[in-house]
Design an enzyme around this catalytic site. Structure first.
Site, short mmCIF file in Angstrom:
data_model
loop_
_atom_site.label_atom_id
_atom_site.label_comp_id
_atom_site.label_asym_id
_atom_site.label_seq_id
_atom_site.Cartn_x
_atom_site.Cartn_y
_atom_site.Cartn_z
N ASN A 1 0.97 -1.13 -0.67
CA ASN A 1 -0.02 0.46 -0.25
C ASN A 1 0.56 1.09 -0.05
O ASN A 1 0.37 2.41 -0.48
CB ASN A 1 -0.70 -0.13 1.14
N LYS B 1 12.76 -7.05 1.21
CA LYS B 1 11.66 -8.19 0.41
C LYS B 1 10.31 -6.91 0.48
O LYS B 1 10.06 -7.33 1.10
CB LYS B 1 11.17 -10.15 1.47
N GLY C 1 2.87 -5.98 7.74
CA GLY C 1 1.74 -6.03 7.12
C GLY C 1 0.89 -6.72 7.14
O GLY C 1 -0.18 -6.55 8.54
N SER C 2 -0.08 -8.09 7.62
CA SER C 2 -1.24 -8.27 7.87
C SER C 2 -0.87 -8.93 9.08
O SER C 2 0.06 -9.35 9.74
CB SER C 2 -2.44 -9.08 6.88
N GLY D 1 2.01 -11.45 10.54
CA GLY D 1 3.04 -11.08 11.67
C GLY D 1 2.97 -11.76 12.52
O GLY D 1 3.60 -12.27 12.77
N GLU E 1 4.33 -4.47 12.13
CA GLU E 1 3.24 -3.00 12.25
C GLU E 1 3.12 -4.22 10.82
O GLU E 1 2.44 -3.79 9.87
CB GLU E 1 3.91 -1.99 11.18
N CYS F 1 -3.04 1.49 5.95
CA CYS F 1 -3.12 0.84 8.02
C CYS F 1 -3.75 1.64 8.76
O CYS F 1 -4.58 1.46 9.88
CB CYS F 1 -2.39 -0.23 8.25
N GLN G 1 -8.57 -7.80 -4.25
CA GLN G 1 -8.78 -6.94 -2.90
C GLN G 1 -9.76 -7.13 -3.21
O GLN G 1 -10.61 -6.47 -2.80
CB GLN G 1 -7.47 -5.88 -3.14
N GLU H 1 -10.70 -5.74 9.20
CA GLU H 1 -10.46 -5.10 8.82
C GLU H 1 -10.67 -5.07 7.15
O GLU H 1 -10.06 -6.24 6.80
CB GLU H 1 -8.78 -5.13 8.62
P1 NAP Z 1 0.55 -8.97 3.83
O1 NAP Z 1 0.31 -10.22 2.86
O2 NAP Z 1 0.75 -9.76 5.58
O3 NAP Z 1 2.00 -9.20 3.36
C1 NAP Z 1 3.06 -8.39 3.57
C2 NAP Z 1 3.91 -8.49 3.28
O4 NAP Z 1 4.64 -9.91 3.67
C3 NAP Z 1 4.60 -9.05 1.67
O5 NAP Z 1 5.62 -8.55 0.97
C4 NAP Z 1 4.28 -10.57 1.77
O6 NAP Z 1 4.52 -10.69 0.17
C5 NAP Z 1 5.13 -11.06 2.47
N1 NAP Z 1 4.92 -12.29 2.78
C6 NAP Z 1 3.58 -12.84 2.36
N2 NAP Z 1 3.80 -13.79 3.67
C7 NAP Z 1 5.21 -14.20 4.07
C8 NAP Z 1 5.58 -15.17 4.66
N3 NAP Z 1 5.32 -16.90 5.43
N4 NAP Z 1 6.72 -15.18 5.92
C9 NAP Z 1 7.34 -13.85 5.06
N5 NAP Z 1 6.72 -12.91 4.48
C10 NAP Z 1 5.77 -13.16 4.13
O7 NAP Z 1 0.57 -7.69 3.64
P2 NAP Z 1 -0.20 -6.75 2.56
O8 NAP Z 1 -2.06 -7.81 1.69
O9 NAP Z 1 1.01 -6.36 1.62
O10 NAP Z 1 -0.70 -5.50 3.26
C11 NAP Z 1 -2.12 -5.61 3.75
C12 NAP Z 1 -1.33 -4.90 5.50
O11 NAP Z 1 -1.07 -4.21 5.61
C13 NAP Z 1 -2.94 -5.24 5.87
O12 NAP Z 1 -3.38 -5.48 7.04
C14 NAP Z 1 -2.39 -3.10 6.44
O13 NAP Z 1 -3.23 -3.05 7.57
C15 NAP Z 1 -1.20 -3.75 6.83
N6 NAP Z 1 0.14 -2.70 7.17
C16 NAP Z 1 0.32 -2.01 8.33
C17 NAP Z 1 1.01 -1.04 8.39
C18 NAP Z 1 0.83 -0.57 9.36
O14 NAP Z 1 2.48 -0.16 10.00
N7 NAP Z 1 0.94 -0.96 10.64
C19 NAP Z 1 1.17 0.00 7.03
C20 NAP Z 1 1.17 -0.36 6.35
C21 NAP Z 1 0.17 -2.04 5.80
P3 NAP Z 1 3.89 -11.19 -0.72
O15 NAP Z 1 3.81 -9.77 -1.52
O16 NAP Z 1 5.22 -11.48 -2.05
O17 NAP Z 1 2.60 -11.80 -0.26
#
Ligand code: NAP
Length: 481
Positions: free
Chosen positions: A151, A174, A227-228, A232, A249, A283, A330, A384
């Site tokens: 995002n 990554k 990430g999610s 996390g 985060e 987020c 999404q 969410e």
């Molecule tokens: P996501 O699916 O959790 O992915 C985040 C990152 O983790 C991506 O680079 C993803 O790679 C990687 N990943 C996936 N599986 C993994 C594993 N088994 N081990 C290690 N890394 C892995 O999240 P998203 O859909 O990209 O982002 C949306 C989420 O991020 C939302 O929940 C949002 O609230 C959260 N977010 C939080 C903040 C904050 O500061 N709190 C800021 C921004 C976003 P791939 O892309 O290859 O799947």
């Protein structure tokens, strides 16, 4: 189309298995943007090896020298604002103005961290014993993995990489698979800024292979993950088994509480902006409104007026204020939540449907959606959604508002709109979240600690002075003179 490569040990290298995947413009999904490595374990291991080899020299380089490289990087980033902003819009979908704002924000955060490299990190303590001195020093963690979501493909990586290298760590980065172009561009700028080979390495590929390998690798001493919450949690579990540090985060379900507020026009403006920026894929997006019954009708009317001003379209077209969702997946998630809300009988006051398929709109467009009279236990109110969907929950009083505000697994950010000082205090202290905004939307600043609690985060807050707490180890040094 020339495929892009990984950046390992200062060289652009093809993935060992030779696999690639394509990315597409979410505003025009038939438009391929580039071919990127679908890397695997050997690539992740090569990057960790490169980061490990670079660690001794980089970790002992004088802080001001590390800072100087980061200042150069920040300048290059600023100079590239227009080009990089356009790349962000093309691969992420957000309106160009937002993309340019993201790059500008990354510049400020990078400059702050460049300065941190010259600031004091330890403390001197009075000694219990004459002739002794006691101090703490802040040492780099070592090799750090930075894993980021799609995002904010510029500011999130910069928020991790800049403090990591300022404090003497080396990095394997990554990026999210959906937004690798911005990541490649950032590497090119770091290379131009004169960063030594191996200090930051980029490995593009699926989280399930590259991300997993980095988290499992014992040479990686810290993982900064955004990430999610579900992924996390998995990262935290794996890291805990080998005592690696984590900075997480994660997701949010951020409330806007409105009670006895004199400026409902202002509240509606702030709420709608914070809810629908980046098509709600932030987020810290305000993703539920909790309003006292007495002001609910007046607030909802004003929210709808603001929503009517949103212009959905291709983020590169002038006048667009909200772009498409990032991907088909999404788009389907958002649509399934909206369907659930309709089935539950929540009142749809705006949107409630995809916009795709209309002339000029072949992308993943969704109408900005407002639901009224949503029950606090509805999935719309608790989960969410990460899209342009704003549920309104009506409550009797401040007590009920606080209970509802705290009634989810998340604790990232919250906004409170009230003219009563005792309510400002009640919610500022009572809401279980990492960041509270009183009488404005959830906009953070580039030097103030940022993070969440409950299922929204773990570890030291990023941004500002707390970044040091994650990216360094404390060592106590006693000396007899
Ligand atoms: P996501 O699916 O959790 O992915 C985040 C990152 O983790 C991506 O680079 C993803 O790679 C990687 N990943 C996936 N599986 C993994 C594993 N088994 N081990 C290690 N890394 C892995 O999240 P998203 O859909 O990209 O982002 C949306 C989420 O991020 C939302 O929940 C949002 O609230 C959260 N977010 C939080 C903040 C904050 O500061 N709190 C800021 C921004 C976003 P791939 O892309 O290859 O799947």
């Amino acid at each position: 189309m020339q495929p892009y490569a990984n950046f390992i040990a200062g060289k652009w290298v093809a993935p060992e298995a030779g696999d690639y995947y394509a990315t597409h413009n979410p505003a025009h999904p038939e438009e391929a943007l580039g071919e990127y490595p679908s890397s695997g374990k050997p690539d992740a291991e090569a990057a960790v090896a490169a980061a490990s080899s670079a660690m001794a020299a980089w970790g002992s380089a004088p802080g001001p020298q590390r800072g100087a490289i980061l200042f150069r990087f920040a300048q290059l980033l600023e100079d590239s604002r227009s080009e990089l902003g356009k790349i962000v819009t093309l691969e992420q979908g957000k309106a160009l103005g937002e993309a340019l704002g993201e790059v500008s924000r990354a510049v400020v955060e990078a400059r702050y961290m460049a300065g941190e490299a010259s600031r004091p990190g330890g403390q001197t303590y009075p000694s219990e014993r004459a002739g002794f001195s006691c101090q703490t020093v802040a040492e780099p963690l070592g090799v750090v993995a930075t894993i980021s979501p799609w995002n904010f493909p510029v500011v999130t990586p910069v928020r991790k990489i800049a403090p990591a290298i300022a404090f003497g760590n080396t990095v394997v980065f990554k990026p999210a698979s959906l937004t690798p172009w911005s990541a490649v561009y950032l590497m090119q700028l770091l290379e131009k800024a004169g960063l030594p080979a191996g200090v930051v390495n980029l490995v593009i590929g699926p989280g399930s292979s590259v991300g997993d390998c980095l988290v499992a690798d014992r040479r990686v001493r810290g993982i900064s993950f955004t990430g999610s919450s579900d992924i996390g949690g998995r990262v935290a579990e794996m890291a805990a088994r080998r005592f690696a540090s984590v900075q997480l985060e994660l997701g949010g379900k951020n409330p806007a509480v409105v009670l006895d507020y004199d400026d409902l026009d202002g509240a509606a403006r702030e709420i709608v902006s914070a809810a629908f920026l980046c098509s709600g894929q932030r987020c810290t997006a305000l993703s539920r409104v909790i309003v006292g019954e007495a002001q609910a009708d007046a607030l909802v009317e004003r929210i709808l007026c603001q929503v009517a001003k949103i212009r959905v379209g291709d983020g590169l077209v002038e006048g667009t204020t909200m772009g498409p969702l990032i991907s088909k997946a999404q788009f389907q998630i958002v649509d399934s939540y909206v369907r659930k809300g309709i089935e539950e009988g929540c009142a749809v006051l705006a949107g409630g449907r995809p916009l795709t398929g209309n002339p000029g709109r072949d992308g993943y467009y969704y109408a900005p959606t407002v639901f009224d009279r949503v029950a606090p236990d509805s999935p719309l109110a608790r989960e969410e959604i990460f899209g342009p969907v704003l549920p309104v929950i009506r409550v009797r009083d401040a007590e009920e508002a606080l209970t509802v505000a705290n009634g989810t697994r998340y604790g990232l950010a919250a906004a409170v709109f009230t003219s009563r000082p005792e309510l400002m205090h009640k919610f500022a202290t009572g809401i279980e979240a990492g960041m509270i905004h009183i009488n404005h939307g959830t906009a953070s600043q580039a030097h103030v600690p940022f993070g969440g609690r409950k299922d929204s985060g773990q570890g030291a807050f990023s941004i500002g002075p707390t970044a040091r707490d994650f990216f360094t180890n404390v060592k106590a040094v006693y000396a007899k003179w």
